[in-house]
Design a protein around this motif. Structure first.
Motif, PDB file in Angstrom:
ATOM      1  N   MET A 202      61.814  21.399 -40.027  1.00 50.47           N
ATOM      2  CA  MET A 202      60.418  20.969 -40.146  1.00 50.47           C
ATOM      3  C   MET A 202      59.469  21.998 -39.540  1.00 50.47           C
ATOM      4  SD  MET A 202      60.486  16.831 -39.483  1.00 50.47           S
ATOM      5  CE  MET A 202      61.490  16.881 -37.992  1.00 50.47           C
ATOM      6  N   MET A 203      59.856  22.560 -38.420  1.00 47.98           N
ATOM      7  CA  MET A 203      58.996  23.555 -37.767  1.00 47.98           C
ATOM      8  C   MET A 203      58.839  24.799 -38.637  1.00 47.98           C
ATOM      9  SD  MET A 203      60.480  22.987 -33.898  1.00 47.98           S
ATOM     10  CE  MET A 203      59.496  24.228 -33.028  1.00 47.98           C
ATOM     11  N   MET A 204      59.909  25.202 -39.305  1.00 52.42           N
ATOM     12  CA  MET A 204      59.828  26.351 -40.204  1.00 52.42           C
ATOM     13  C   MET A 204      58.962  26.027 -41.430  1.00 52.42           C
ATOM     14  SD  MET A 204      61.283  29.260 -39.421  1.00 52.42           S
ATOM     15  CE  MET A 204      61.887  30.076 -40.900  1.00 52.42           C
ATOM     16  N   GLN A 205      59.130  24.834 -41.981  1.00 50.99           N
ATOM     17  CA  GLN A 205      58.345  24.480 -43.154  1.00 50.99           C
ATOM     18  C   GLN A 205      56.856  24.430 -42.834  1.00 50.99           C
ATOM     19  OE1 GLN A 205      59.097  20.640 -45.094  1.00 50.99           O
ATOM     20  NE2 GLN A 205      58.878  21.662 -47.067  1.00 50.99           N
ATOM     21  N   ALA A 206      56.524  24.008 -41.619  1.00 47.60           N
ATOM     22  CA  ALA A 206      55.124  23.988 -41.207  1.00 47.60           C
ATOM     23  C   ALA A 206      54.527  25.390 -41.188  1.00 47.60           C
ATOM     24  CB  ALA A 206      54.982  23.339 -39.832  1.00 47.60           C
ATOM     25  N   GLU A 207      55.383  26.397 -41.093  1.00 43.32           N
ATOM     26  CA  GLU A 207      54.937  27.793 -41.175  1.00 43.32           C
ATOM     27  C   GLU A 207      54.899  28.295 -42.617  1.00 43.32           C
ATOM     28  OE1 GLU A 207      53.988  29.311 -38.398  1.00 43.32           O
ATOM     29  OE2 GLU A 207      54.630  27.601 -37.180  1.00 43.32           O
ATOM     30  N   GLY A 208      55.369  27.451 -43.557  1.00 40.29           N
ATOM     31  CA  GLY A 208      55.488  27.890 -44.945  1.00 40.29           C
ATOM     32  C   GLY A 208      56.701  28.757 -45.158  1.00 40.29           C
ATOM     33  N   LEU A 209      57.700  28.624 -44.279  1.00 41.99           N
ATOM     34  CA  LEU A 209      58.878  29.477 -44.306  1.00 41.99           C
ATOM     35  C   LEU A 209      60.154  28.647 -44.421  1.00 41.99           C
ATOM     36  CD1 LEU A 209      57.811  31.863 -41.405  1.00 41.99           C
ATOM     37  CD2 LEU A 209      57.635  32.317 -43.874  1.00 41.99           C
ATOM     38  N   SER A 210      61.262  29.332 -44.684  1.00 40.45           N
ATOM     39  CA  SER A 210      62.534  28.667 -44.888  1.00 40.45           C
ATOM     40  C   SER A 210      63.631  29.321 -44.056  1.00 40.45           C
ATOM     41  CB  SER A 210      62.925  28.716 -46.374  1.00 40.45           C
ATOM     42  OG  SER A 210      64.218  28.195 -46.586  1.00 40.45           O
ATOM     43  N   GLN A 211      64.708  28.565 -43.860  1.00 42.40           N
ATOM     44  CA  GLN A 211      65.908  29.111 -43.218  1.00 42.40           C
ATOM     45  C   GLN A 211      66.792  29.821 -44.248  1.00 42.40           C
ATOM     46  OE1 GLN A 211      67.628  26.065 -40.284  1.00 42.40           O
ATOM     47  NE2 GLN A 211      66.288  24.795 -41.547  1.00 42.40           N
ATOM     48  N   TRP A 212      66.329  29.886 -45.486  1.00 40.52           N
ATOM     49  CA  TRP A 212      67.094  30.483 -46.585  1.00 40.52           C
ATOM     50  C   TRP A 212      66.295  31.599 -47.243  1.00 40.52           C
ATOM     51  CZ3 TRP A 212      71.910  28.499 -46.800  1.00 40.52           C
ATOM     52  CH2 TRP A 212      72.106  27.234 -46.231  1.00 40.52           C
ATOM     53  N   ARG A 213      67.017  32.560 -47.783  1.00 35.65           N
ATOM     54  CA  ARG A 213      66.357  33.634 -48.538  1.00 35.65           C
ATOM     55  C   ARG A 213      67.286  34.064 -49.662  1.00 35.65           C
ATOM     56  NH1 ARG A 213      64.495  38.693 -45.223  1.00 35.65           N
ATOM     57  NH2 ARG A 213      66.771  39.005 -45.114  1.00 35.65           N
ATOM     58  N   SER A 214      66.819  33.890 -50.879  1.00 40.59           N
ATOM     59  CA  SER A 214      67.588  34.261 -52.070  1.00 40.59           C
ATOM     60  C   SER A 214      68.971  33.615 -52.075  1.00 40.59           C
ATOM     61  CB  SER A 214      67.719  35.790 -52.165  1.00 40.59           C
ATOM     62  OG  SER A 214      66.449  36.396 -52.198  1.00 40.59           O
ATOM     63  N   GLY A 215      69.002  32.345 -51.680  1.00 44.63           N
ATOM     64  CA  GLY A 215      70.244  31.592 -51.743  1.00 44.63           C
ATOM     65  C   GLY A 215      71.192  31.781 -50.584  1.00 44.63           C
ATOM     66  N   LYS A 216      70.785  32.541 -49.563  1.00 45.86           N
ATOM     67  CA  LYS A 216      71.653  32.789 -48.419  1.00 45.86           C
ATOM     68  C   LYS A 216      70.960  32.371 -47.122  1.00 45.86           C
ATOM     69  CE  LYS A 216      74.017  36.718 -50.586  1.00 45.86           C
ATOM     70  NZ  LYS A 216      74.363  38.167 -50.452  1.00 45.86           N
ATOM     71  N   PRO A 217      71.743  31.997 -46.098  1.00 49.26           N
ATOM     72  CA  PRO A 217      71.124  31.630 -44.822  1.00 49.26           C
ATOM     73  C   PRO A 217      70.386  32.813 -44.220  1.00 49.26           C
ATOM     74  CG  PRO A 217      73.510  31.836 -44.579  1.00 49.26           C
ATOM     75  CD  PRO A 217      73.222  31.905 -46.039  1.00 49.26           C
ATOM     76  N   ASN A 218      69.193  32.545 -43.698  1.00 49.24           N
ATOM     77  CA  ASN A 218      68.348  33.602 -43.153  1.00 49.24           C
ATOM     78  C   ASN A 218      67.989  33.253 -41.709  1.00 49.24           C
ATOM     79  OD1 ASN A 218      66.648  35.859 -42.987  1.00 49.24           O
ATOM     80  ND2 ASN A 218      64.880  34.689 -43.709  1.00 49.24           N
TER      81      ASN A 218
END
Length: 426
Positions: A202-218
């Motif tokens: 939730m904290m990452m989404q509030a930044e407009g960001l994700s724990q994933w990038r191009s299908g891989k964990p980031n």
């Protein structure tokens, strides 16, 4: 006499035909659905049934209550893997985070909603991002998972703060306020279920960001994510963020047990907050903090949608029912007003949130019109990359947080978590 007998015979045949036709019509106007939670989703479905019966009196919704969402997932897996869909109902309620992998793995199990007369712009983009696959709509959103940050205003006031002081702030500012609240009142200002950590997401989404990038964990080298983990670790060490060992401990002890003066989660947590009658009038809700502050943070957690299965015998009826009720049609306000009253389900449909029921102040939250506010907030939740291994990542990130709190190195623990997730992904 012969004419009378002939007339009676004709009338008997007509009535028999009408009776048979009535039975067939009723059967044709019945839909079956799998859903779970007799106190939440089921009342929403019953509200939709009642609303649709206003335009189709013969309509009936036969609800098969499952013990949990995993039962529905298992049913879809068995049907999809065997190629025999005959055991499936017409409609299923399905978790947002799982739907994309199930559509990919079992495409015959699902029907697209091209026949449904739905204005999709009446829903927040983030909610639709789960059920829209390659530009095709497969699901009609049901329960609103928009995240809230609720605070005990009396506790904040005792520490010298108001709800405005914790709105639009940075997480560093929040930590300082939380320390003062803890020192002056003894209350933590947040808790989370550490057996299933949703805070980082939730904290990452509030930044407009994700724990994933191009299908891989980031996780590794993801500077905002690392900062978020540092906030959680610092809060846990300060005692301002309580880490519960289970879901029941999170709900029963930290929230209902009055150990925390702040709750951040999907809005479905509201009925848990409201269990403490003596705290009525002492709560208010607002948006989430962000890393750098100066803006409101918006996120979501949880939620589900309704999907028509490949076994549905009357797709036209199913589409019309979903469009008229949950899809923002003429019965949407009635559906969601009663769903809110009876089970606490909050609409994902923006126009349905404009009803008088949603505009009413809620006494438990000091007269704040929280349901209208939540619908408004839902429209701003950013779309971020999702992944079928959402819950796998949640587990390993939680393990990393524990290890860091106990002295582990942040970089190496996140690297280990990322390695574990990638291993599970194959």
């Amino acid at each position: 006499m012969k004419k009378l007998l002939s007339l009676l015979l004709v009338l008997t045949m007509v009535f028999a035909f009408m009776a048979m036709s009535g039975t067939a019509f009723a059967a044709d106007d019945t839909l079956t659905v799998y859903a779970w939670d007799a106190n939440f989703n089921i009342p929403a479905l019953k509200a939709a049934e009642a609303a649709y019966q206003k335009v189709n009196p013969n309509f009936k919704l036969e609800i098969a209550t499952q013990s949990g969402s995993s039962d529905v997932e298992q049913a879809m897996t068995l049907a999809g893997s065997s190629g025999d869909l005959s055991s499936l109902p017409d409609i299923v309620l399905f978790q947002d985070h799982f739907i994309q992998s199930y559509v990919a793995d079992y495409p015959d199990c699902w029907v697209d909603l091209q026949l449904a007369d739905i204005d999709w712009s009446d829903f927040g983009a983030e909610k639709l991002s789960y059920s829209t696959i390659d530009g095709v709509h497969y699901g009609v959103p049901v329960d609103n998972g928009t995240a809230i940050f609720a605070y005990r205003t009396d506790v904040l006031e005792e520490a010298g703060y108001t709800i405005d002081d914790v709105t639009g702030i940075s997480w560093d500012e929040w930590l300082e306020i939380a320390k003062e609240v803890k020192e002056k009142t003894g209350f933590a200002l947040l808790s989370m279920d550490h057996s299933g950590d949703d805070l980082p997401y939730m904290m990452m989404q509030a930044e407009g960001l994700s724990q994933w990038r191009s299908g891989k964990p980031n996780l590794v080298g993801n500077e905002p994510f690392e900062r978020i983990i540092e906030v959680i670790v610092q809060g846990a060490k300060d005692g301002t963020i309580l880490l519960a060992n289970s879901w029941s401990e999170y709900c029963d002890q930290t929230i209902v047990g009055n150990q925390t003066a702040g709750v951040m989660n999907g809005n479905w947590i509201i009925p848990t907050i409201e269990q403490v009658a003596e705290n009525s009038g002492k709560w208010a809700l607002t948006t989430l903090p962000t890393l750098d502050g100066g803006k409101d943070g918006y996120a979501a957690n949880g939620g589900s949608s309704l999907y028509i299965t490949g076994n549905c015998k009357n797709v036209d009826l199913a589409c019309d029912f979903l469009a008229y009720t949950f899809g923002g049609g003429e019965g949407a306000m009635e559906t969601y007003d009663n769903a809110l009253r009876d089970g606490g389900v909050i609409t994902c449909c923006i126009s349905a949130g404009e009803s008088e029921v949603y505009q009413e102040g809620v006494a438990y939250f000091g007269g704040q019109a929280i349901y209208s506010d939540i619908v408004d907030m839902g429209a701003y939740v950013p779309v971020v990359e999702q992944n079928d291994y959402h819950y796998t990542a949640r587990t390993y990130v939680g393990n990393a947080i524990t290890n860091i709190i106990n002295g582990g190195d942040l970089e190496s623990e996140l690297q280990d978590a990322q390695d574990q997730i990638e291993f599970e992904m194959g």
